[in-house]
Design a protein around this motif. Sequence first.
Motif, PDB file in Angstrom:
ATOM      1  N   GLN A 328      -0.768  -5.582   5.508  1.00 47.15           N
ATOM      2  CA  GLN A 328      -1.679  -6.463   4.785  1.00 47.15           C
ATOM      3  C   GLN A 328      -2.612  -5.668   3.870  1.00 47.15           C
ATOM      4  O   GLN A 328      -3.365  -4.811   4.344  1.00 47.15           O
ATOM      5  CB  GLN A 328      -2.524  -7.280   5.769  1.00 47.15           C
ATOM      6  CG  GLN A 328      -1.720  -8.292   6.575  1.00 47.15           C
ATOM      7  CD  GLN A 328      -2.583  -9.005   7.590  1.00 47.15           C
ATOM      8  OE1 GLN A 328      -3.082  -8.385   8.537  1.00 47.15           O
ATOM      9  NE2 GLN A 328      -2.773 -10.311   7.407  1.00 47.15           N
ATOM     10  N   LYS A 329      -2.503  -5.964   2.579  1.00 45.00           N
ATOM     11  CA  LYS A 329      -3.438  -5.451   1.563  1.00 45.00           C
ATOM     12  C   LYS A 329      -3.685  -3.935   1.673  1.00 45.00           C
ATOM     13  O   LYS A 329      -4.806  -3.471   1.571  1.00 45.00           O
ATOM     14  CB  LYS A 329      -4.782  -6.189   1.681  1.00 45.00           C
ATOM     15  CG  LYS A 329      -4.697  -7.690   1.446  1.00 45.00           C
ATOM     16  CD  LYS A 329      -4.575  -7.999  -0.046  1.00 45.00           C
ATOM     17  CE  LYS A 329      -4.519  -9.486  -0.330  1.00 45.00           C
ATOM     18  NZ  LYS A 329      -3.254 -10.132   0.020  1.00 45.00           N
ATOM     19  N   THR A 331      -3.757   0.022   0.674  1.00 47.39           N
ATOM     20  CA  THR A 331      -3.854   0.953  -0.454  1.00 47.39           C
ATOM     21  C   THR A 331      -3.546   2.340   0.097  1.00 47.39           C
ATOM     22  O   THR A 331      -4.001   2.696   1.183  1.00 47.39           O
ATOM     23  CB  THR A 331      -5.269   0.927  -1.057  1.00 47.39           C
ATOM     24  OG1 THR A 331      -5.546  -0.398  -1.500  1.00 47.39           O
ATOM     25  CG2 THR A 331      -5.383   1.880  -2.226  1.00 47.39           C
ATOM     26  N   TYR A 340       0.427   2.715  -3.208  1.00 52.26           N
ATOM     27  CA  TYR A 340       0.308   1.280  -2.921  1.00 52.26           C
ATOM     28  C   TYR A 340      -1.111   0.823  -3.234  1.00 52.26           C
ATOM     29  O   TYR A 340      -2.068   1.538  -2.960  1.00 52.26           O
ATOM     30  CB  TYR A 340       0.627   0.982  -1.451  1.00 52.26           C
ATOM     31  CG  TYR A 340       2.072   1.244  -1.085  1.00 52.26           C
ATOM     32  CD1 TYR A 340       3.072   0.397  -1.546  1.00 52.26           C
ATOM     33  CD2 TYR A 340       2.427   2.336  -0.296  1.00 52.26           C
ATOM     34  CE1 TYR A 340       4.400   0.637  -1.234  1.00 52.26           C
ATOM     35  CE2 TYR A 340       3.749   2.586   0.018  1.00 52.26           C
ATOM     36  CZ  TYR A 340       4.732   1.734  -0.448  1.00 52.26           C
ATOM     37  OH  TYR A 340       6.050   1.972  -0.147  1.00 52.26           O
ATOM     38  N   ASP A 341      -1.222  -0.386  -3.784  1.00 50.27           N
ATOM     39  CA  ASP A 341      -2.534  -0.945  -4.105  1.00 50.27           C
ATOM     40  C   ASP A 341      -2.514  -2.446  -3.787  1.00 50.27           C
ATOM     41  O   ASP A 341      -1.936  -3.236  -4.533  1.00 50.27           O
ATOM     42  CB  ASP A 341      -2.842  -0.713  -5.591  1.00 50.27           C
ATOM     43  CG  ASP A 341      -4.274  -1.110  -5.961  1.00 50.27           C
ATOM     44  OD1 ASP A 341      -5.068  -1.405  -5.047  1.00 50.27           O
ATOM     45  OD2 ASP A 341      -4.581  -1.126  -7.165  1.00 50.27           O
ATOM     46  N   GLY A 342      -3.057  -2.809  -2.627  1.00 53.38           N
ATOM     47  CA  GLY A 342      -3.074  -4.214  -2.210  1.00 53.38           C
ATOM     48  C   GLY A 342      -1.695  -4.728  -1.827  1.00 53.38           C
ATOM     49  O   GLY A 342      -1.344  -5.875  -2.103  1.00 53.38           O
ATOM     50  N   ASP A 344       1.443  -6.081   0.402  1.00 53.98           N
ATOM     51  CA  ASP A 344       1.736  -6.918   1.571  1.00 53.98           C
ATOM     52  C   ASP A 344       3.229  -6.866   1.871  1.00 53.98           C
ATOM     53  O   ASP A 344       4.059  -6.872   0.942  1.00 53.98           O
ATOM     54  CB  ASP A 344       1.353  -8.384   1.315  1.00 53.98           C
ATOM     55  CG  ASP A 344      -0.150  -8.576   1.164  1.00 53.98           C
ATOM     56  OD1 ASP A 344      -0.902  -8.027   1.996  1.00 53.98           O
ATOM     57  OD2 ASP A 344      -0.569  -9.261   0.202  1.00 53.98           O
ATOM     58  N   SER A 378      -6.870   1.925   2.849  1.00 55.05           N
ATOM     59  CA  SER A 378      -7.522   0.653   3.198  1.00 55.05           C
ATOM     60  C   SER A 378      -6.423  -0.344   3.528  1.00 55.05           C
ATOM     61  O   SER A 378      -5.249  -0.118   3.230  1.00 55.05           O
ATOM     62  CB  SER A 378      -8.382   0.142   2.044  1.00 55.05           C
ATOM     63  OG  SER A 378      -7.580  -0.137   0.918  1.00 55.05           O
ATOM     64  N   GLY A 379      -6.812  -1.460   4.139  1.00 57.37           N
ATOM     65  CA  GLY A 379      -5.829  -2.441   4.558  1.00 57.37           C
ATOM     66  C   GLY A 379      -5.411  -2.210   5.999  1.00 57.37           C
ATOM     67  O   GLY A 379      -5.947  -1.332   6.690  1.00 57.37           O
TER      68      GLY A 379
END
Length: 540
Positions: A328-329, A331, A340-342, A344, A378-379
């Motif tokens: 999920q989301k 980065t 990866y950026d956001g 899913d 993040s994520g």
Amino acid sequence: MIRLDSIGHQHGQQILFLEASAVINRGEKVGLVGPNGAGKSTIFRMIVGQEAPDQGQVAIDRGVRVGYFSQDVGEMKGRSVVAETMDGAGPVADVAQELEKLQHALADPAQADNMEKLLERFGDVQARYDQLGGYALDATAREILAGLGFSQEVMDGDVGNLSGGWKMRVALARILLMKPDVMLLDEPSNHLDLESIIWLEQFLKGFEGAILMTSHDREFMNRIVKKIIEIDGGDLITYTGDYDFYEKQRALSEAQQEAQYERQQAMLAKEKAFIARFKARASHAAQVQSRVKKLEKIDLVEPPRREKRVLFEFVQPPRSGDEVAKVQKITKRYGSKTIYDGFDFLVRRQERWCVMGVNGAGKSTLLKLIAQETKPDSGNVALGANVKLGYFAQHAMDVLDGEKNVWDTLSDAFPKASIGSLRTLAGCFGFSKNDVEKKVRSLSGGEKARLVLARMLFDPPNFLVLDEPTNHLDMATKEMLVEALKGFEGTMLFVSHDRHFLSALSNRVIELLPDGAHPYTGGYTEYVQRTGREAPGVHS
């Protein structure tokens, strides 16, 4: 062009060849096949004169230039990747070296008295260099290197900074640039990604010279070769056709030989039974003697010499929840590069995702994130209920204990397993009775990969995450692994450059492109049909 005439050769106690003969004609593309240790590399070394047969001869037509790519690339350092590639270009490389020396001499004030002679020689060498296509050499070398996956920046960097796998690509580029009359290619697709393999296929299809090659990649072999030379029990047997045709013909030949052998054995048993029954009776003495003489004259049919292929059957894993892995989301960056950026991604139970993408697209990173070998910036990455994950990557081979042997590695991992089941496991993954005594530190890369896979799959997880599982595996082990995984009831996420593996096992595709991720329902075959390409950026 190249003839192997009645060659005989022995390594220690092992007889590799016995009065074996084969021919490679001008322009033919030939696959050399046979089990590990049968003598494929020995054939290559005989052709280039690194080894001589004990009997018979290897004859090469006068003036034929041979280029040999082997897995032993030697030392490379101290010059750029493109310079190292051009150095292998044959006569033009020698002329280029002389041209460079002459340029230095012309700029040297100490050579002023020889200027006229130097200029005359420089003109002759320059004309020869132009005639050999020397001025196009740099561009051609760069085109080949780009096809094999090198960026312009890496091409101009020091070849000594490359890993072993990338140095292999440089060694291969040297042979391709050389354009000899005959290429000997020992596993040329090893260490290549799918895009480079497809590029190499096209190059070799368009190559006008002869090719003799080995490969563990069935699709690669099928698309290039039109003739197979098989090493079988010391003999060289030639089949006209691709690898699939060879397999069918070999199976047919074996079935015919098996039937002939069985018929003869039945006849022999009948004759021997008659002799045993009536040998003591004087009334049947003439008949008995006649049958004994008949048996003495019979040419015995040999049973087929077959590689014994042991099939591996899974113990089916426990059922996981319907959602196996959820991304999920997330980065993820490496330095200034955003992978990866956001992003899913959801993996559901019994889905078999293959991950497609060019070098640097983030294929292995995705597997590492889901296997929780690395963390997103993040994520969130979460595994579902009752998920037991098994992760295979190339570094998994580094965690094996080098001092243990194969048998101890397996038995220590499964102390409650029976000796019989572990022996079957070892046999499935290509470890014979003698092989199980080998120390792990002495195993080849392929043997280590087989050992890691054996240990992982004996008590299988219900979610397999596999990063290039077929690297280093021979064709027989790949086939066994594919057949075993077809029956696997769990979930899979994998990266592979082997199109047979991709086609046979995937039922979902996720393609990683600069504009984002593109999922496809249906496996690799459907992906190719839908997109018209076998890999991102490569058009069929």
